[in-house]
Design a protein around this motif. Sequence first.
Motif, mmCIF file in Angstrom:
data_model
loop_
_atom_site.group_PDB
_atom_site.id
_atom_site.type_symbol
_atom_site.label_atom_id
_atom_site.label_comp_id
_atom_site.label_asym_id
_atom_site.label_seq_id
_atom_site.Cartn_x
_atom_site.Cartn_y
_atom_site.Cartn_z
ATOM 1 N N GLY A 96 2.413 10.029 -0.675
ATOM 2 C CA GLY A 96 1.455 9.445 -1.598
ATOM 3 C C GLY A 96 1.401 7.956 -1.369
ATOM 4 N N LEU A 97 0.529 7.284 -2.082
ATOM 5 C CA LEU A 97 0.442 5.825 -2.028
ATOM 6 C C LEU A 97 1.248 5.247 -3.178
ATOM 7 N N GLY A 98 2.076 4.259 -2.883
ATOM 8 C CA GLY A 98 2.866 3.626 -3.923
ATOM 9 C C GLY A 98 2.695 2.121 -3.891
ATOM 10 N N PHE A 99 2.878 1.485 -5.038
ATOM 11 C CA PHE A 99 2.687 0.043 -5.143
ATOM 12 C C PHE A 99 3.832 -0.573 -5.935
ATOM 13 N N GLY A 100 4.347 -1.688 -5.407
ATOM 14 C CA GLY A 100 5.347 -2.471 -6.114
ATOM 15 C C GLY A 100 4.850 -3.896 -6.263
ATOM 16 N N VAL A 101 5.116 -4.481 -7.424
ATOM 17 C CA VAL A 101 4.629 -5.824 -7.723
ATOM 18 C C VAL A 101 5.796 -6.705 -8.149
ATOM 19 N N VAL A 102 5.923 -7.868 -7.513
ATOM 20 C CA VAL A 102 6.896 -8.881 -7.915
ATOM 21 C C VAL A 102 6.132 -10.164 -8.181
ATOM 22 N N ARG A 103 6.229 -10.661 -9.424
ATOM 23 C CA ARG A 103 5.534 -11.883 -9.810
ATOM 24 C C ARG A 103 6.541 -12.926 -10.264
ATOM 25 N N GLU A 104 6.539 -14.066 -9.590
ATOM 26 C CA GLU A 104 7.428 -15.172 -9.935
ATOM 27 C C GLU A 104 8.877 -14.720 -10.089
ATOM 28 N N GLY A 105 9.311 -13.905 -9.145
ATOM 29 C CA GLY A 105 10.702 -13.477 -9.117
ATOM 30 C C GLY A 105 11.063 -12.356 -10.071
ATOM 31 N N VAL A 106 10.068 -11.757 -10.716
ATOM 32 C CA VAL A 106 10.310 -10.674 -11.671
ATOM 33 C C VAL A 106 9.588 -9.415 -11.191
#
Length: 382
Positions: free
Chosen positions: A212-222
């Motif tokens: 499947g397609l997966g997404f991970g998000v890191v914003r300003e170290g979080v």
Amino acid sequence: MAPLSTAELAVTRHLLVHGPTTRAALGDRLQLSYASMSRLARSLTDGGLITQDVEPEFTVGRPRQILSAVPGARHVVGCKLTADRAYGVVCDMFGEVRWAAKAALPRRRSDGTVPVAATVKTVARLAQRLARRVPSVDGIAVSLGGVVVNRSIVREGTFLGWRDTDLATPLRAETGLPVVVTNDVTALAREELWFGAGRTHSTFGLITVGAGLGFGVVREGVVVEELIDNGHLLAHAPLTGRGPRCSLGHAGCVASYLNREDLERHASAAAGRPVTFDGLVQARTAGDRTATRLLTGSARALGHLAATFAGALQTTRIVLAGEDVAEIAASPALADVVADRLRPGADETQRCALDITTATLTFNDWARGAAVAGVQHVLGAL
């Protein structure tokens, strides 16, 4: 085992992520006074998490103390659950795999769900096997595809048939160890934050391509723990209204080009026989035009997805990972699409370059991501 204080965690994390440094330099970096830094170093040394050594080439003035994290101070078992197997690794604090093992999950019930209680026992036995390879185990982390809340409840277990299933509580009771449960892509994002892209970029995106397609998000170290849509909006973003249809009936959306099941379905229809992803890649290598066209379409879709994701996050760093990503990214179409998306207009002065990397993942790599999330959990960073 009590979690570290905020300051202790900051010191330990910096040493894990960036390596040994002097006590003075680390104090300056973390804006800690000499007295505070000395106290923290002493506390962490007494706890066995770090070592303090005098700089070997010291010549003049007060000796400089070199601080280093101790790899074996903590060990965590990471476990990746697929539809039918549990893949486990035991890692040290640096996320280095010390041993790996796997086990079959229990047979599905008549309603298609994998029995939870039997799965807990399977994971516990796997952790027990891995624990024999290290002095002690300090925690267990389990990752899986789907939606996880409160680091314990599997609200939607995509490949296991689970809904609103508490996995952490019974596993904690079975093993007596701290347990954290996480989405598998989120775990990989946590690993990248400490030991990959996060070393140079505080904001970045992770895309996984495989079953499947997966997404991970890191914003300003979080790390964003729960995506509002589990990546659905990005996965089904339209590329063309005349393209192939995904399993939901969208014509020409990203998923129709990149989901393995959809891609295999389109290849099989074109060939008039069942075609697997590996078979499609082999056919492209042999010069088959249909296979080349389909995989080129996948590469173009991935290029558009990476560029769109980077623009939405306002980052220059995107990590592409997964079982299928290397074969798709091998097509020059991906780089061509990204270059075209970045091409400035005649009157534009701003220039941007995207740093896009690819990494093929094995199931042990997925389990390592879980283990790193587990290390962060037992240290108090999660």
